[in-house]
Structure formats: structure tokens, C-alpha cells
Design a protein around this motif. Sequence first.
Motif, PDB file in Angstrom:
ATOM      1  N   PHE A   1       0.839  -1.202   0.000  1.00 24.94           N
ATOM      2  CA  PHE A   1       0.000   0.000   0.000  1.00 24.94           C
ATOM      3  C   PHE A   1       0.872   1.249   0.000  1.00 24.94           C
ATOM      4  O   PHE A   1       0.639   2.185  -0.783  1.00 24.94           O
ATOM      5  CB  PHE A   1      -0.938   0.011   1.212  1.00 24.94           C
ATOM      6  CG  PHE A   1      -1.700   1.294   1.344  1.00 24.94           C
ATOM      7  CD1 PHE A   1      -2.839   1.506   0.577  1.00 24.94           C
ATOM      8  CD2 PHE A   1      -1.269   2.288   2.204  1.00 24.94           C
ATOM      9  CE1 PHE A   1      -3.541   2.694   0.680  1.00 24.94           C
ATOM     10  CE2 PHE A   1      -1.963   3.478   2.305  1.00 24.94           C
ATOM     11  CZ  PHE A   1      -3.099   3.685   1.554  1.00 24.94           C
TER      12      PHE A   1
ATOM     13  N   ASP B   1       2.567   1.677  -3.420  1.00 20.57           N
ATOM     14  CA  ASP B   1       1.618   2.091  -4.452  1.00 20.57           C
ATOM     15  C   ASP B   1       1.142   3.529  -4.258  1.00 20.57           C
ATOM     16  O   ASP B   1       0.849   4.229  -5.231  1.00 20.57           O
ATOM     17  CB  ASP B   1       0.411   1.155  -4.493  1.00 20.57           C
ATOM     18  CG  ASP B   1       0.782  -0.256  -4.954  1.00 20.57           C
ATOM     19  OD1 ASP B   1       1.896  -0.439  -5.499  1.00 20.57           O
ATOM     20  OD2 ASP B   1      -0.038  -1.173  -4.737  1.00 20.57           O
ATOM     21  N   ALA B   2       1.055   3.969  -3.000  1.00 22.18           N
ATOM     22  CA  ALA B   2       0.603   5.333  -2.695  1.00 22.18           C
ATOM     23  C   ALA B   2       1.764   6.323  -2.675  1.00 22.18           C
ATOM     24  O   ALA B   2       1.564   7.506  -2.418  1.00 22.18           O
ATOM     25  CB  ALA B   2      -0.124   5.348  -1.354  1.00 22.18           C
ATOM     26  N   ASP B   3       2.973   5.821  -2.910  1.00 18.96           N
ATOM     27  CA  ASP B   3       4.184   6.643  -2.925  1.00 18.96           C
ATOM     28  C   ASP B   3       4.393   7.374  -1.599  1.00 18.96           C
ATOM     29  O   ASP B   3       4.678   8.569  -1.563  1.00 18.96           O
ATOM     30  CB  ASP B   3       4.139   7.629  -4.093  1.00 18.96           C
ATOM     31  CG  ASP B   3       5.528   8.172  -4.427  1.00 18.96           C
ATOM     32  OD1 ASP B   3       6.523   7.455  -4.175  1.00 18.96           O
ATOM     33  OD2 ASP B   3       5.618   9.319  -4.930  1.00 18.96           O
TER      34      ASP B   3
END
Length: 109
Positions: free
Chosen positions: A44, A47-49
Amino acid sequence: MLMNLRLEPEFDLVEENPGAIAARSVSTLLKYQARGQVNATYDFARDADIGFNVTSIETPVSEDVESFEFDTTYMRRLYAEGFSRARDGAAWSRVPPTLTTRTILASAG
């Protein structure tokens, strides 16, 4: 991310009775469920940087605990290990333990 449990697999002999086998099975299930949660949190964050940091005490610390009583000697050994890692700048990792080179190499044999 902080989790109050050991993420690395631990070898243990189990008595040959249903209760002991069931207890060990549940313990193993919970450990791998926690590892899955760490990996999902890492995925997570990636993916959310956003940043991800995890820490654990990897060095085996003797577990001479024979009861559920609070063991100050054992806790001091854990604290000393964590303090040493923090002092050396090695307390945090940006990837889960399952994704580190050390773990991959160790599991390869």
C-alpha cells in the motif's frame, strides 16, 4: 510500522497430541497472518508513494521464559539489542524482512 512479535520462522518440536498440534498450528497461522499484514502495508505504501519503515529485533535473544510472568531480565536484553541497533543506525528498514536480501539468501540455503 511496529509489531510486538517475532516475524521470523522459529523451529519447535511439538508434542504428539491434538492440543499441542492445534496450539502450534494457530501460533504459526497468526505469525504468517502478521507477516502478510506487514507485506500488505508495504505494498500500500509503495503504491501510494508514501514512506514505509519497519523494525524488528532479528538477532536471536535467548528466550529462557518459563512462565507468563513479566520477565525484566529478558526485557532488558531486548531493550539492549534495540538500543544497540538504533545507536548503530540499523534500527529501521524500508522493506519488510521477507523482501530483504539477507532473508532471501538465508532461505536459499
